[in-house]
Design an enzyme around this catalytic site. Structure first.
Site, PDB file in Angstrom:
ATOM      1  CG  ASN A 287      -1.978   1.067   1.283  1.00 50.43           C
ATOM      2  OD1 ASN A 287      -1.780   2.045   0.573  1.00 50.43           O
ATOM      3  ND2 ASN A 287      -3.063   0.924   1.902  1.00 50.43           N
TER       4      ASN A 287
ATOM      5  NE  ARG B  41      -4.814   3.339  -1.137  1.00 50.59           N
ATOM      6  CZ  ARG B  41      -4.266   4.505  -0.913  1.00 50.59           C
ATOM      7  NH1 ARG B  41      -2.930   4.564  -0.817  1.00 50.59           N
ATOM      8  NH2 ARG B  41      -4.798   5.815  -1.005  1.00 50.59           N
TER       9      ARG B  41
ATOM     10  CG  HIS C 230     -10.013   7.634   1.222  1.00 53.92           C
ATOM     11  ND1 HIS C 230     -10.296   8.731   1.892  1.00 53.92           N
ATOM     12  CD2 HIS C 230      -8.600   7.380   1.326  1.00 53.92           C
ATOM     13  CE1 HIS C 230      -9.416   9.334   2.277  1.00 53.92           C
ATOM     14  NE2 HIS C 230      -8.293   8.816   2.024  1.00 53.92           N
TER      15      HIS C 230
ATOM     16  NE  ARG D  63      -4.225  14.801  -0.396  1.00 48.88           N
ATOM     17  CZ  ARG D  63      -4.354  13.524  -0.210  1.00 48.88           C
ATOM     18  NH1 ARG D  63      -5.642  13.096  -0.034  1.00 48.88           N
ATOM     19  NH2 ARG D  63      -3.706  12.516  -0.438  1.00 48.88           N
TER      20      ARG D  63
ATOM     21  CD  GLU E  88      -6.892   1.894   2.897  1.00 52.45           C
ATOM     22  OE1 GLU E  88      -7.346   3.024   2.351  1.00 52.45           O
ATOM     23  OE2 GLU E  88      -5.343   2.065   2.983  1.00 52.45           O
TER      24      GLU E  88
END
Length: 380
Positions: A5, A79, A166, A227, A365
């Site tokens: 990931n 990922r 996501h 961000r 994840e």
């Protein structure tokens, strides 16, 4: 299965056996800095000299080999943040890798590093089959209205539209909800708040994404660690025309220097901001919670009601004060929380008699990538 990931400055990894039991895992963090290190839970940290993702990947694969952890690996799963039109995981072929290279203009923040990781694994483990799990795939069910950006249609045909991100986290949360709620079983109207350094919110109806806060890139939507989230396009014009910012510098501004970090002037780390007595830190927290609350309201309207609210991600699962602040004033929607349960980070933080269930769930994840890989290989 080796699960990789990769982020812009980190590589999380895990190894799962074929029964989906996690054998080991860890994280190389702060890649490109003098503080770069490999962290294995329970075994401390190892200093890593890596100026870029490729160097960190080589270090990780060499270290795993030295620990005799690669001898039984048959699959490496990555990922991939931007999957464009792909709605399911894919076995990585030379043709797919060429496509991903073409996609980099849509996601210059993540895809180049992810492609480097794929190439590094191919060079180090040429016999291993590689799989791509796309973060955008979960949102492929969104209706066209939710995907459209208010630009001339010609741009939509060129791929300028909302993709959402996501997705692997949201897939895992939906998988978990079905397990813990015998009545729910994947149906109903669900709002999931994935709150971390990157943050987004998704509206799910009958198990499918119908809208999400991140848009064409992961920069849109909520205020995040570094961000901006949603920003008036006029700001871009002003910054480039009046402040003489180049596109590259503007990209750095909105992705690396803004959000909680820019607002507070202190840190992008929510835990640090919560401990601070600085007024600007408080303002950053207030705006973050305001944004989350606003999206919960908006997506309740999109869904025509709400049955379940889920908090996940590093902030969502570990910051009771943020959850309480977000839920304040949402009683009119039927959203209530038990302050004691919330403070203890219980799985269910809504009162027993509440019509709307509010959950706190850790996401995973890496597990979801392993599960999706197993499903893919079973049908190929």
């Amino acid at each position: 299965m080796l699960i990789i990931n990769g982020g812009s400055s980190s590589i999380k990894f895990a190894i799962f056996d074929n029964s989906l039991k996690r054998k080991t895992g860890g994280n190389i963090e702060r890649i490109g800095t003098k503080d770069c290190r490999l962290i294995i839970p329970g075994n401390g940290a190892i200093k890593v000299h890596a100026k870029e993702i490729q160097e960190a990947a080589l270090f990780l694969l060499t270290w795993l080999e030295q620990q005799n952890l690669l001898s039984n690996i048959s699959t490496a799963t990555h990922r991939v943040v931007q999957g464009m039109h792909y709605s399911k995981p894919q076995i990585i072929t030379s043709a797919l890798l060429k496509q991903l290279t073409q996609f980099t203009e849509y996601d210059p923040e993540h895809l180049p590093g992810e492609i480097m990781l794929i190439k590094a694994v191919k060079k180090h483990l040429p016999y291993v089959k590689q799989v791509a799990c796309f973060d955008t795939a979960f949102h492929s069910s969104m209706p066209k209205t939710a995907r459209l950006l208010p630009l001339p249609q010609a741009y939509y045909k060129k791929g300028i539209k909302k993709y959402g991100f996501h997705g692997l986290s949201y897939t895992y949360i939906m998988h978990s909800l079905k397990k813990v709620d015998a009545v729910y079983r994947g149906k109903g109207k669900v709002v999931i708040a994935h709150l971390g350094n990157g943050a987004s919110i998704t509206a799910v109806k009958n198990g499918k994404s119908v809208d999400t806060s991140m848009g064409f890139t992961p920069t849109g939507g909520l205020v995040m660690g570094t961000r901006t989230g949603d920003l008036d396009p006029g700001v871009a014009w002003y910054m480039m025309a009046k402040e003489k910012l180049t596109p590259a510098k503007f990209n750095k501004l909105v992705n690396r220097q803004s959000g909680l970090l820019g607002l507070s002037g202190i840190s992008a780390d929510m835990q640090q901001l919560l401990k601070s007595k600085n007024v600007r830190a408080a303002e950053a927290i207030d705006l973050f919670c305001y944004d989350v609350k606003k999206y919960i309201g908006a997506y309740t309207a999109v869904l025509g009601g709400i049955d379940t609210l889920v908090f996940t991600g590093g902030i969502g699962a570990h910051a009771p004060r943020i959850r309480e602040k977000v839920c304040e004033g949402l009683q009119y929607l039927g959203i209530n929380i038990d302050k004691k349960a919330n403070k203890q980070n219980n799985e269910i933080i809504s009162p027993a008699k509440s019509s709307i269930r509010v959950y706190v769930m850790a996401t995973n994840e890496e597990y979801m990538m392993a599960k999706l890989t197993k499903q893919l290989l079973a049908h190929t």
